[in-house]
Design an enzyme around this catalytic site. Structure first.
Site, PDB file in Angstrom:
ATOM      1  N   ARG A 204     -10.271  -0.738  14.749  1.00 53.97           N
ATOM      2  CA  ARG A 204     -10.349  -0.819  13.287  1.00 53.97           C
ATOM      3  C   ARG A 204     -11.824  -0.874  12.897  1.00 53.97           C
ATOM      4  O   ARG A 204     -12.612  -1.588  13.523  1.00 53.97           O
ATOM      5  CB  ARG A 204      -9.631  -2.063  12.776  1.00 53.97           C
ATOM      6  CG  ARG A 204      -8.155  -2.146  13.180  1.00 53.97           C
ATOM      7  CD  ARG A 204      -7.246  -1.547  12.165  1.00 53.97           C
ATOM      8  NE  ARG A 204      -5.849  -1.677  12.587  1.00 53.97           N
ATOM      9  CZ  ARG A 204      -5.081  -2.736  12.346  1.00 53.97           C
ATOM     10  NH1 ARG A 204      -5.577  -3.789  11.689  1.00 53.97           N
ATOM     11  NH2 ARG A 204      -3.824  -2.753  12.746  1.00 53.97           N
TER      12      ARG A 204
ATOM     13  N   ARG B 118       0.820  -1.217   0.000  1.00 56.56           N
ATOM     14  CA  ARG B 118       0.000   0.000   0.000  1.00 56.56           C
ATOM     15  C   ARG B 118       0.854   1.267   0.000  1.00 56.56           C
ATOM     16  O   ARG B 118       0.616   2.181  -0.793  1.00 56.56           O
ATOM     17  CB  ARG B 118      -0.932   0.005   1.217  1.00 56.56           C
ATOM     18  CG  ARG B 118      -1.962  -1.108   1.274  1.00 56.56           C
ATOM     19  CD  ARG B 118      -2.843  -1.157   0.052  1.00 56.56           C
ATOM     20  NE  ARG B 118      -3.500   0.116  -0.216  1.00 56.56           N
ATOM     21  CZ  ARG B 118      -3.951   0.491  -1.411  1.00 56.56           C
ATOM     22  NH1 ARG B 118      -3.785  -0.286  -2.466  1.00 56.56           N
ATOM     23  NH2 ARG B 118      -4.566   1.643  -1.571  1.00 56.56           N
ATOM     24  N   ILE B 119       1.845   1.347   0.882  1.00 59.36           N
ATOM     25  CA  ILE B 119       2.648   2.565   0.958  1.00 59.36           C
ATOM     26  C   ILE B 119       3.605   2.660  -0.223  1.00 59.36           C
ATOM     27  O   ILE B 119       3.746   3.728  -0.837  1.00 59.36           O
ATOM     28  CB  ILE B 119       3.408   2.640   2.294  1.00 59.36           C
ATOM     29  CG1 ILE B 119       2.419   2.675   3.465  1.00 59.36           C
ATOM     30  CG2 ILE B 119       4.321   3.870   2.332  1.00 59.36           C
ATOM     31  CD1 ILE B 119       1.434   3.846   3.410  1.00 59.36           C
TER      32      ILE B 119
ATOM     33  N   ASN C 294      -4.631   7.785   5.764  1.00 60.37           N
ATOM     34  CA  ASN C 294      -3.491   7.083   6.339  1.00 60.37           C
ATOM     35  C   ASN C 294      -2.553   6.500   5.297  1.00 60.37           C
ATOM     36  O   ASN C 294      -1.434   6.105   5.622  1.00 60.37           O
ATOM     37  CB  ASN C 294      -3.960   5.975   7.290  1.00 60.37           C
ATOM     38  CG  ASN C 294      -5.100   5.154   6.736  1.00 60.37           C
ATOM     39  OD1 ASN C 294      -6.262   5.572   6.807  1.00 60.37           O
ATOM     40  ND2 ASN C 294      -4.795   3.996   6.177  1.00 60.37           N
TER      41      ASN C 294
ATOM     42  N   THR D  65      -2.083  -0.725  19.936  1.00 55.06           N
ATOM     43  CA  THR D  65      -1.428   0.388  19.254  1.00 55.06           C
ATOM     44  C   THR D  65      -0.233   0.850  20.065  1.00 55.06           C
ATOM     45  O   THR D  65      -0.256   0.813  21.304  1.00 55.06           O
ATOM     46  CB  THR D  65      -2.392   1.567  19.031  1.00 55.06           C
ATOM     47  OG1 THR D  65      -1.678   2.644  18.409  1.00 55.06           O
ATOM     48  CG2 THR D  65      -2.985   2.070  20.341  1.00 55.06           C
TER      49      THR D  65
ATOM     50  N   SER E 154       4.789   6.697  12.015  1.00 57.73           N
ATOM     51  CA  SER E 154       3.595   6.035  11.481  1.00 57.73           C
ATOM     52  C   SER E 154       2.630   7.079  10.947  1.00 57.73           C
ATOM     53  O   SER E 154       2.783   8.277  11.207  1.00 57.73           O
ATOM     54  CB  SER E 154       2.901   5.209  12.574  1.00 57.73           C
ATOM     55  OG  SER E 154       2.318   6.073  13.544  1.00 57.73           O
ATOM     56  N   CYS E 155       1.622   6.623  10.220  1.00 54.85           N
ATOM     57  CA  CYS E 155       0.626   7.551   9.683  1.00 54.85           C
ATOM     58  C   CYS E 155      -0.111   8.266  10.806  1.00 54.85           C
ATOM     59  O   CYS E 155      -0.370   9.479  10.726  1.00 54.85           O
ATOM     60  CB  CYS E 155      -0.354   6.816   8.769  1.00 54.85           C
ATOM     61  SG  CYS E 155      -1.229   5.432   9.564  1.00 54.85           S
ATOM     62  N   THR E 156      -0.436   7.537  11.878  1.00 57.06           N
ATOM     63  CA  THR E 156      -1.175   8.162  12.973  1.00 57.06           C
ATOM     64  C   THR E 156      -0.293   9.105  13.786  1.00 57.06           C
ATOM     65  O   THR E 156      -0.764  10.138  14.269  1.00 57.06           O
ATOM     66  CB  THR E 156      -1.799   7.091  13.885  1.00 57.06           C
ATOM     67  OG1 THR E 156      -0.805   6.125  14.243  1.00 57.06           O
ATOM     68  CG2 THR E 156      -2.951   6.390  13.186  1.00 57.06           C
TER      69      THR E 156
END
EC number: 1.2.1.72
Length: 339
Positions: free
Chosen positions: A236, A12-13, A318, A213, A154-156
């Site tokens: 999620r 994905r990334i 994200n 997380t 991370s994205c978050t």
């Protein structure tokens, strides 16, 4: 100078990094010379061109033997399982973007360097032994030439850290909690199936699923002063992209919700332009799909209780936002020079 980049891991990334590079017009600054991915080149080309979340890629994509073409640009395709076998020296690679989601410690970074890369950027949190962890827009200016093995967090973390910094600088944060409402990910099941985490044995499309997380650790990695003062949980949800983060902080100075919104809106227009955005439109998660910002503050959801408890809702794509930050951090690393 054009930075010569190799991508290790074309999931994905990795694929979104390629798309973001071409869509953002930064090909004069970054050239992708190779992609290492265990999957076959036919599948790689197909998934780069056609994406369920982000639509059809506007550029022509084709595969010829072990090369992937984006427009007229040829990218060598590799299928090496071991980092040691990667020909980074032969290809003159400046920066490896390791997007596997598997590698992330110093040993893996050193292996990329031994293979001939000059620097390594991991697309996920790494160990404390890395040279730096970067949240672009907050601490990228601290990068130095000797920082050769770097994590893009991370994205978050990229989503929430800019907002935490703004609130702390303005009002002084005492403590906080974070709830991540995250789209489903590849480590979940389409239908009930075995997984070491029993909650992730369940069908991703049918439940809201609590997961572990490390976001609280990610916050203190960037801001050590908040050690033991932030906690985080994550769930999620049955969507395939875009995440919302519920941030609650107690602050030292009394404040009103309108003042918080004004602060965040001004930052989006000023010092954090391009990193943080601000909206008061009645939007839902799908409206933030393909948004390049790290964070989009939803001003309609800001609340203040007792003058010292601030609650905000922050959105991010994200995938797309994080892929754009990978490019930003790559250029920031290159700007420090290569030894």
């Amino acid at each position: 100078m054009t930075v010569r980049v190799a991508i290790n891991g074309f999931g994905r990334i990795g694929r979104n990094v390629i798309r973001a590079l071409y869509e953002s017009g930064r090909r004069a600054e970054i050239t992708v010379v190779a992609i290492n991915e265990l999957a076959d080149a036919v599948g790689m080309a197909h998934l780069l061109k056609y994406d369920t979340s982000h639509g059809r890629f506007a550029w022509d994509v084709r595969q010829e033997r072990e090369q992937l073409f984006v427009g007229d640009d040829a990218i060598r395709v590799l299928h090496e399982q071991s980092i040691d076998a990667l020909p980074w020296r032969e290809l003159g690679v400046d920066v490896v973007l390791d997007c596997t989601g598997v590698y992330g410690n110093r040993e893996h970074g050193e292996a990329h360097l031994a293979a001939g890369a000059k620097k390594v950027l991991f697309s996920h949190p790494g160990g404390h032994d890395l040279d730096a962890t970067v949240v672009y827009g907050v601490n990228h200016h601290e990068l130095q030439a000797e920082h050769r093995i770097v994590s893009n967090a991370s994205c978050t973390t990229n989503c929430i850290i800019p907002v935490i910094k703004l609130l702390d600088d303005a009002y002084g944060i005492e403590s906080g909690t974070v709830t991540t409402i995250h789209s489903a990910m590849h480590d979940q099941q389409v239908i009930d199936a075995y997984h070491p985490d029993l909650r992730r044995t369940r069908a991703a499309s049918q439940s809201i699923i609590p997961v572990d997380t490390k976001l609280a650790a990610g916050i203190t990695r960037i801001f050590p002063q908040f050690n033991d003062r932030f906690e985080a949980i994550a769930v999620r949800v049955p969507t395939i992209n875009v995440t919302a983060i519920d941030l609650s902080v107690t602050v030292k100075k009394p404040v009103k919700a309108s003042e918080v919104n004004l602060l965040l809106q001004k930052a989006a227009q000023g010092s954090f332009h391009g990193i943080v955005d601000y909206t008061e439109l009645p939007l839902v998660s799908v409206d933030f799909n393909h948004d390049p910002h790290s964070a989009i503050v939803d001003g309609t959801q800001t609340r203040v209780s007792g003058a010292h408890l601030i609650k905000t809702l922050v959105w991010c794509d994200n995938e797309w936002g994080f892929a754009n930050r990978m490019l930003d951090t790559t250029l920031a690393m290159a700007a420090q020079g290569f030894r």
